[in-house]
Design a protein around this motif. Structure first.
Motif, PDB file in Angstrom:
ATOM      1  N   ASP A  61       3.156  72.416  69.745  1.00  0.00           N
ATOM      2  CA  ASP A  61       2.511  73.726  70.208  1.00  0.00           C
ATOM      3  C   ASP A  61       1.131  73.644  70.525  1.00  0.00           C
ATOM      4  OD1 ASP A  61       5.057  75.079  69.979  1.00  0.00           O
ATOM      5  OD2 ASP A  61       4.456  75.892  67.868  1.00  0.00           O
ATOM      6  N   ASP A  73       4.446  64.162  65.035  1.00  0.00           N
ATOM      7  CA  ASP A  73       4.650  65.448  64.170  1.00  0.00           C
ATOM      8  C   ASP A  73       5.229  66.334  65.356  1.00  0.00           C
ATOM      9  OD1 ASP A  73       4.570  67.399  62.586  1.00  0.00           O
ATOM     10  OD2 ASP A  73       2.691  67.052  61.886  1.00  0.00           O
ATOM     11  N   PRO A  74       6.383  66.854  65.101  1.00  0.00           N
ATOM     12  CA  PRO A  74       6.800  68.095  65.969  1.00  0.00           C
ATOM     13  C   PRO A  74       5.960  69.369  65.695  1.00  0.00           C
ATOM     14  CG  PRO A  74       8.784  66.847  65.028  1.00  0.00           C
ATOM     15  CD  PRO A  74       7.332  66.272  64.227  1.00  0.00           C
ATOM     16  N   SER A  75       5.429  69.452  64.537  1.00  0.00           N
ATOM     17  CA  SER A  75       4.640  70.606  64.288  1.00  0.00           C
ATOM     18  C   SER A  75       3.434  70.876  65.175  1.00  0.00           C
ATOM     19  CB  SER A  75       4.162  70.676  62.953  1.00  0.00           C
ATOM     20  OG  SER A  75       3.388  69.670  62.719  1.00  0.00           O
ATOM     21  N   ARG A  76       3.049  69.592  65.791  1.00  0.00           N
ATOM     22  CA  ARG A  76       1.942  69.644  66.718  1.00  0.00           C
ATOM     23  C   ARG A  76       2.160  69.903  68.049  1.00  0.00           C
ATOM     24  NH1 ARG A  76      -2.955  65.571  64.538  1.00  0.00           N
ATOM     25  NH2 ARG A  76      -2.552  65.967  62.333  1.00  0.00           N
TER      26      ARG A  76
END
Length: 219
Positions: free
Chosen positions: A106, A101-104
């Motif tokens: 960070d 999940d790219p949102s993770r």
């Protein structure tokens, strides 16, 4: 180099086989015993069944003597927990993780754990980052074709202009931290002792960049 890989799917098994063919000491951890069939018979004693965040399982795999830990299970939560355990509890020098999940991404970055995303480039990226682990990855772009990496410049490069390290379409110096202060170097900026330099580099050019630094790193 001893590498522990958490996750024996397509990525984990391919990376394990490639590293083992290069004579590295590779151990695999996976909670699904059936994934063992993705490995050659030679891995029979190097497959450890169980959760990759279990200290018992990790210690059985030899994490206390590991040089690197790679989390490539199918779940981001498992990857985060196991990578943090390797980094914070066992102080493994190099810890890498795959993020689905790219949102993770960070979150991983805040924990100081470089991440790899996408399928096509994952094995190549992990392999390159393990071999060139003295170059600290800061950020990846696209499917990982380009990285930002940081390295302290070796003393023998003192006095050379930083732009001399640029290689068209492969390597570019984008930042230098000197005495705690970060600047974008000018064309005439020369390297000074203790400089920490950030390079934008194509993943396929990591070996070339490492060639600039090997003399002092001694590896």
């Amino acid at each position: 180099m001893r590498v522990i890989i958490a996750g024996c799917g397509r990525v984990g098994s391919a990376l394990a086989v490639q590293l083992a063919s290069e004579s590295h000491d590779v151990r695999i951890v996976d909670r699904r015993p059936k994934t063992r069939r993705l490995l050659p018979a030679a891995f029979a004693d190097r497959f450890h069944e169980g959760n990759a965040f279990s200290r018992t399982v990790l210690e059985a795999a030899g994490i206390e003597h590991a040089d690197a830990f790679v989390a490539v299970t199918s779940g981001d939560n498992s990857n985060i927990v196991s990578a943090r355990t390797a980094k914070e509890t066992y102080r493994v020098p190099t810890v890498l993780a795959r993020v689905h999940d790219p949102s993770r991404a960070d979150l991983y970055r805040e924990l100081g754990i470089p991440t790899i995303g996408g399928v096509r480039w994952t094995v190549l990226q992990l392999h390159q980052m393990l071999l060139h682990r003295h170059l600290t990855p800061e950020l990846t772009f696209g499917n990982g074709e380009t990285l930002l990496v940081r390295s302290e410049l070796p003393a023998y490069l003192t006095g050379r202009r930083l732009t001399e390290f640029d290689v068209d379409s492969e390597i570019r110096v984008v930042e230098v931290t000197r005495a705690g202060r970060s600047t974008v170097p000018a064309h005439s900026t020369a390297a000074e002792p203790g400089d920490l330099v950030t390079f934008a580099v194509a993943v396929t050019a990591l070996g070339r960049l490492r060639g600039f630094l090997d003399k002092e790193l001694g590896t």
